[in-house]
Enzyme design. Structure first.
Site, mmCIF file in Angstrom:
data_model
loop_
_atom_site.group_PDB
_atom_site.id
_atom_site.type_symbol
_atom_site.label_atom_id
_atom_site.label_comp_id
_atom_site.label_asym_id
_atom_site.label_seq_id
_atom_site.Cartn_x
_atom_site.Cartn_y
_atom_site.Cartn_z
ATOM 1 C CB SER A 84 99.416 65.309 44.417
ATOM 2 O OG SER A 84 99.814 65.701 45.692
ATOM 3 C CG ASP A 110 97.843 66.324 49.142
ATOM 4 O OD1 ASP A 110 97.553 65.480 50.026
ATOM 5 O OD2 ASP A 110 98.796 66.156 48.364
ATOM 6 C CG ASP A 169 98.065 62.151 46.907
ATOM 7 O OD1 ASP A 169 98.144 63.277 47.434
ATOM 8 O OD2 ASP A 169 99.062 61.528 46.479
ATOM 9 C CG ASP A 190 101.074 62.820 49.169
ATOM 10 O OD1 ASP A 190 100.424 63.888 49.142
ATOM 11 O OD2 ASP A 190 101.878 62.507 48.272
#
Length: 453
Positions: A101, A243, A245, A247
């Site tokens: 992340s 960010d 990833d 999400d």
């Protein structure tokens, strides 16, 4: 929080902490459990972010999954929410996202999804943990050979259906808008260009050249300075930052001012309420949400539902109460009408849609919530102090004394991170200088009582 999985999957420094052996065993255990639940040979999707260790983790996970007779479909570099969407769309039995992340590049992580697109329940995660940590011999008994091993296929085009899905959730055209998009040199680098140029807006892509080591490096939602300066210098209507990833999503307005997750949720809650799209007029937030949101909620007739920190707890509450909107200050926002997990690019499309419908600048929309001064200090701790710090009298006494000093004019929240070896000291109040001094004092006591060595 489990022994292997935190609030957002298994995570650690890749190879040395989150080892290849552990990743392989997680693959075996997850496939074994999902095969049992499905009652047939399971198909499992694997997606990854751009960090250099993701290939290593994917190889280990794939070997583990195939070795117990389940099949793997490799999606390549995709956002975490794309895995959640595609698991259900492709009727797979489970999904894995390899990502840490917002963490720096040396970390990596493993997030697991069920065939419904939701993250695995605590019970199933605990079953997988038990196999990996307590009874690995059962995994050895599950190994297959010959024609019974699993097959690996590669599908780099599946993500296109995810992009179409996100595009379909918003207004049809954003022609005339100027948007800066910071991809954090992460997963959004694989999807943002197609997605945002498909909107008809003028799009500037920043930090969209991943090299395996530059993910989240002075860019993305954890470092907004570059985006803010670019928006002002290029007269953009707003800037969007993801960010690693993708999400999470944060924004900066046309003046370069940050619009955090709390303000975004307030903007969405008011818009959805006015359009009759907010069930029970409720929004689900966490204990970390700024106290300014509670005043916004009261003024606008929004019911504020509060949970522990972590998207899994937000989602649990949303499902239990039938709510459509929830999220965190970090920009992890869930729109249950469209997704089963937080989705940064979906959040961006929804924000652009609110601006388009209202005809307002982002700075005007953000005025509906006043953000109270907030101080956050992260104190690094060694694993031996996990949970144990809560029972140290000196720390307890310091927190109690500072709460008395605030006398109801603010709040203190001291908690352990669910994804990193940190204790987070958060204080809100009317005067920044006062709460900053308090936070420093509490952090110093924690460091003194919980030495790293």
């Amino acid at each position: 929080m489990g022994r292997l999985f935190g609030t957002d999957g298994a995570r650690g420094v890749a190879v040395t902490e989150l080892t290849c052996e552990t990743a392989m065993q997680i693959g075996r255990a997850a496939a074994s459990v999902l095969c049992k639940k499905a009652g047939h040979r399971a198909r499992i999707l694997i997606g990854k972010d751009t960090r250099i260790s993701s290939d290593i983790m994917e190889a280990a996970l794939t070997a583990g999954i195939l070795s117990v007779g389940a099949d793997v479909i490799s999606l390549g570099v995709v956002p975490t929410p794309a895995v959640a969407f595609l698991v259900k769309a492709m009727r797979a039995d489970g999904g894995v996202m390899i990502s840490a992340s917002h963490n720096s590049m040396e970390f990596n992580g493993i997030k697991l999804f069920s065939g419904t697109g939701f993250k695995l329940s605590d019970d199933i995660e605990e079953e997988i943990e038990a196999l990996v940590l307590d009874t690995p011999e059962k995994l050895t008994q599950s190994l297959r050979s010959g024609s019974n091993v699993g097959r690996l296929t590669v599908d780099r085009e599946a993500v296109t259906s995810y992009i179409r899905h996100i595009l379909a959730t918003g207004e049809k055209s954003f022609e005339g808008m100027r948007i800066a998009v910071d991809c954090a040199n992460g997963s959004a680098s694989a999807t943002a260009e197609k997605l945002f140029t498909g909107l008809g807006a003028k799009v500037y892509l920043l930090s969209c050249e991943p090299d395996g080591t530059n993910i989240n490096d002075s860019c993305g939602s954890t470092h907004l300075e570059q985006l803010s300066n670019f928006v002002k210098a290029n007269s953009c209507d707003l800037g969007i930052a993801f960010d690693g990833d993708a999400d999470r999503c944060l924004a900066v307005d046309e003046n370069g001012t940050v619009v955090d997750g709390d303000k975004l949720i307030a903007i969405f809650a008011k818009d959805m309420s006015e359009r009759g799209r907010l069930p029970d007029n409720a929004a689900v937030v966490t204990v970390m949400t700024n106290i300014g949101f509670s005043f916004f909620a009261k003024e606008n007739g929004i019911k504020m539902i509060t949970t522990k920190v972590g998207d899994r707890y937000i989602l649990e509450q949303m499902l239990a109460g039938g709510y459509s909107l929830g999220g965190e200050q970090s920009g992890h926002i869930i729109f249950r009408d469209f997704a089963s997990t937080g989705d940064g690019q979906l959040t961006a499309i929804q924000l652009l849609s609110v601006m388009k419908r209202s005809g307002k600048k982002l700075s005007e929309l953000a005025e509906l919530m006043e953000r109270y001064p907030q101080v956050m200090i992260n104190v690094k701790i060694s694993t031996r102090w996990k949970e144990a710090w809560k029972n140290i009298p000196e720390i307890e006494e310091m927190i109690e004394n500072k709460e008395k000093e605030l006398d109801g004019s603010g709040r203190i929240l001291v908690r352990e991170s669910g994804t990193e070896p940190l204790i987070r000291v958060m204080i809100e109040g009317k005067l920044f200088e006062t709460i900053n001094e308090m936070a420093v004092e509490i952090a110093d006591v924690i460091r003194r009582c919980c030495p790293e060595i």
